[in-house]
Motif scaffolding. Structure first.
Motif, PDB file in Angstrom:
ATOM      1  N   SER A 136     -16.957 -17.897  -5.520  1.00  0.00           N
ATOM      2  CA  SER A 136     -16.885 -18.339  -6.911  1.00  0.00           C
ATOM      3  C   SER A 136     -15.442 -18.578  -7.331  1.00  0.00           C
ATOM      4  O   SER A 136     -15.116 -19.608  -7.929  1.00  0.00           O
ATOM      5  N   PHE A 137     -14.569 -17.647  -7.006  1.00  0.00           N
ATOM      6  CA  PHE A 137     -13.150 -17.802  -7.354  1.00  0.00           C
ATOM      7  C   PHE A 137     -12.569 -19.038  -6.684  1.00  0.00           C
ATOM      8  O   PHE A 137     -11.866 -19.827  -7.308  1.00  0.00           O
ATOM      9  N   MET A 138     -12.886 -19.221  -5.408  1.00  0.00           N
ATOM     10  CA  MET A 138     -12.323 -20.358  -4.674  1.00  0.00           C
ATOM     11  C   MET A 138     -12.831 -21.690  -5.210  1.00  0.00           C
ATOM     12  O   MET A 138     -12.061 -22.642  -5.351  1.00  0.00           O
ATOM     13  N   VAL A 139     -14.112 -21.765  -5.543  1.00  0.00           N
ATOM     14  CA  VAL A 139     -14.671 -23.017  -6.063  1.00  0.00           C
ATOM     15  C   VAL A 139     -14.139 -23.292  -7.465  1.00  0.00           C
ATOM     16  O   VAL A 139     -13.718 -24.410  -7.771  1.00  0.00           O
ATOM     17  N   LYS A 140     -14.130 -22.278  -8.325  1.00  0.00           N
ATOM     18  CA  LYS A 140     -13.680 -22.473  -9.704  1.00  0.00           C
ATOM     19  C   LYS A 140     -12.201 -22.818  -9.787  1.00  0.00           C
ATOM     20  O   LYS A 140     -11.765 -23.455 -10.743  1.00  0.00           O
ATOM     21  N   ASN A 141     -11.413 -22.419  -8.784  1.00  0.00           N
ATOM     22  CA  ASN A 141      -9.984 -22.711  -8.773  1.00  0.00           C
ATOM     23  C   ASN A 141      -9.629 -23.826  -7.798  1.00  0.00           C
ATOM     24  O   ASN A 141      -8.461 -24.023  -7.481  1.00  0.00           O
ATOM     25  N   ASP A 142     -10.657 -24.552  -7.335  1.00  0.00           N
ATOM     26  CA  ASP A 142     -10.479 -25.711  -6.465  1.00  0.00           C
ATOM     27  C   ASP A 142      -9.680 -25.360  -5.206  1.00  0.00           C
ATOM     28  O   ASP A 142      -8.766 -26.077  -4.815  1.00  0.00           O
ATOM     29  N   LEU A 143     -10.024 -24.257  -4.571  1.00  0.00           N
ATOM     30  CA  LEU A 143      -9.328 -23.784  -3.377  1.00  0.00           C
ATOM     31  C   LEU A 143     -10.175 -23.968  -2.119  1.00  0.00           C
ATOM     32  O   LEU A 143     -10.236 -23.100  -1.263  1.00  0.00           O
ATOM     33  N   TYR A 144     -10.828 -25.087  -2.037  1.00  0.00           N
ATOM     34  CA  TYR A 144     -11.639 -25.378  -0.862  1.00  0.00           C
ATOM     35  C   TYR A 144     -11.362 -26.801  -0.417  1.00  0.00           C
ATOM     36  O   TYR A 144     -10.846 -27.619  -1.171  1.00  0.00           O
ATOM     37  N   ASP A 145     -11.684 -27.092   0.813  1.00  0.00           N
ATOM     38  CA  ASP A 145     -11.446 -28.410   1.389  1.00  0.00           C
ATOM     39  C   ASP A 145     -12.584 -29.341   0.992  1.00  0.00           C
ATOM     40  O   ASP A 145     -13.673 -29.272   1.545  1.00  0.00           O
ATOM     41  N   ARG A 146     -12.323 -30.202   0.024  1.00  0.00           N
ATOM     42  CA  ARG A 146     -13.363 -31.116  -0.459  1.00  0.00           C
ATOM     43  C   ARG A 146     -13.893 -32.022   0.646  1.00  0.00           C
ATOM     44  O   ARG A 146     -15.073 -32.337   0.678  1.00  0.00           O
ATOM     45  N   ASN A 147     -13.030 -32.460   1.539  1.00  0.00           N
ATOM     46  CA  ASN A 147     -13.470 -33.332   2.630  1.00  0.00           C
ATOM     47  C   ASN A 147     -14.429 -32.614   3.570  1.00  0.00           C
ATOM     48  O   ASN A 147     -15.321 -33.233   4.142  1.00  0.00           O
ATOM     49  N   ALA A 148     -14.242 -31.317   3.722  1.00  0.00           N
ATOM     50  CA  ALA A 148     -15.107 -30.555   4.621  1.00  0.00           C
ATOM     51  C   ALA A 148     -16.490 -30.328   4.031  1.00  0.00           C
ATOM     52  O   ALA A 148     -17.464 -30.176   4.777  1.00  0.00           O
ATOM     53  N   VAL A 149     -16.611 -30.301   2.713  1.00  0.00           N
ATOM     54  CA  VAL A 149     -17.900 -29.993   2.101  1.00  0.00           C
ATOM     55  C   VAL A 149     -18.651 -31.221   1.593  1.00  0.00           C
ATOM     56  O   VAL A 149     -19.765 -31.100   1.112  1.00  0.00           O
ATOM     57  N   ILE A 150     -18.043 -32.391   1.729  1.00  0.00           N
ATOM     58  CA  ILE A 150     -18.708 -33.612   1.258  1.00  0.00           C
ATOM     59  C   ILE A 150     -20.086 -33.759   1.895  1.00  0.00           C
ATOM     60  O   ILE A 150     -21.061 -34.086   1.220  1.00  0.00           O
ATOM     61  N   SER A 151     -20.162 -33.517   3.187  1.00  0.00           N
ATOM     62  CA  SER A 151     -21.435 -33.687   3.895  1.00  0.00           C
ATOM     63  C   SER A 151     -22.203 -32.381   4.080  1.00  0.00           C
ATOM     64  O   SER A 151     -23.203 -32.355   4.778  1.00  0.00           O
ATOM     65  N   THR A 152     -21.734 -31.303   3.458  1.00  0.00           N
ATOM     66  CA  THR A 152     -22.422 -30.022   3.588  1.00  0.00           C
ATOM     67  C   THR A 152     -23.674 -30.007   2.726  1.00  0.00           C
ATOM     68  O   THR A 152     -23.605 -30.182   1.512  1.00  0.00           O
ATOM     69  N   VAL A 153     -24.796 -29.829   3.354  1.00  0.00           N
ATOM     70  CA  VAL A 153     -26.065 -29.804   2.634  1.00  0.00           C
ATOM     71  C   VAL A 153     -26.116 -28.558   1.764  1.00  0.00           C
ATOM     72  O   VAL A 153     -25.856 -27.451   2.218  1.00  0.00           O
ATOM     73  N   GLY A 154     -26.403 -28.755   0.491  1.00  0.00           N
ATOM     74  CA  GLY A 154     -26.564 -27.637  -0.432  1.00  0.00           C
ATOM     75  C   GLY A 154     -25.297 -27.186  -1.134  1.00  0.00           C
ATOM     76  O   GLY A 154     -25.346 -26.262  -1.946  1.00  0.00           O
ATOM     77  N   PHE A 155     -24.151 -27.817  -0.865  1.00  0.00           N
ATOM     78  CA  PHE A 155     -22.918 -27.355  -1.511  1.00  0.00           C
ATOM     79  C   PHE A 155     -22.960 -27.576  -3.014  1.00  0.00           C
ATOM     80  O   PHE A 155     -22.527 -26.711  -3.773  1.00  0.00           O
ATOM     81  N   SER A 156     -23.489 -28.707  -3.465  1.00  0.00           N
ATOM     82  CA  SER A 156     -23.540 -28.949  -4.915  1.00  0.00           C
ATOM     83  C   SER A 156     -24.416 -27.912  -5.606  1.00  0.00           C
ATOM     84  O   SER A 156     -24.103 -27.451  -6.706  1.00  0.00           O
ATOM     85  N   GLU A 157     -25.502 -27.491  -4.949  1.00  0.00           N
ATOM     86  CA  GLU A 157     -26.357 -26.449  -5.515  1.00  0.00           C
ATOM     87  C   GLU A 157     -25.638 -25.102  -5.528  1.00  0.00           C
ATOM     88  O   GLU A 157     -25.752 -24.342  -6.500  1.00  0.00           O
ATOM     89  N   LEU A 158     -24.894 -24.801  -4.467  1.00  0.00           N
ATOM     90  CA  LEU A 158     -24.120 -23.563  -4.428  1.00  0.00           C
ATOM     91  C   LEU A 158     -23.071 -23.566  -5.532  1.00  0.00           C
ATOM     92  O   LEU A 158     -22.910 -22.563  -6.243  1.00  0.00           O
ATOM     93  N   LYS A 159     -22.378 -24.668  -5.683  1.00  0.00           N
ATOM     94  CA  LYS A 159     -21.345 -24.780  -6.718  1.00  0.00           C
ATOM     95  C   LYS A 159     -21.949 -24.557  -8.107  1.00  0.00           C
ATOM     96  O   LYS A 159     -21.410 -23.805  -8.913  1.00  0.00           O
TER      97      LYS A 159
END
Length: 70
Positions: free
Chosen positions: A21-44
């Protein structure tokens, strides 16, 4: 360590969700790595709606600083 946060048995998932939660809310993740990750938008969406800031924010910030992500 200057701060110890005990983790009770069965709460490991809560710790992982708090850090995520902290990493997503503070934009501390690799957006390119999660573009094709199934379910990331639901997790976010889940993290934004169900994981309020807490003491884990401090722990997560230290973890991210230690890894050079901040």
């Amino acid at each position: 360590a200057n701060q110890w946060i005990p983790i009770n048995p069965g709460t490991e998932a809560d710790l992982a969700l708090g850090i995520a939660s902290f990493m997503v809310k503070n934009d501390l993740y690799d957006r390119n790595a999660v573009i094709s990750t199934v379910g990331f938008s639901e997790l976010k969406e889940f993290l934004f709606n169900n994981c309020p800031p807490s003491d884990l924010a401090t722990v997560s910030r230290i973890y991210c600083l230690w890894n050079g992500w901040l």
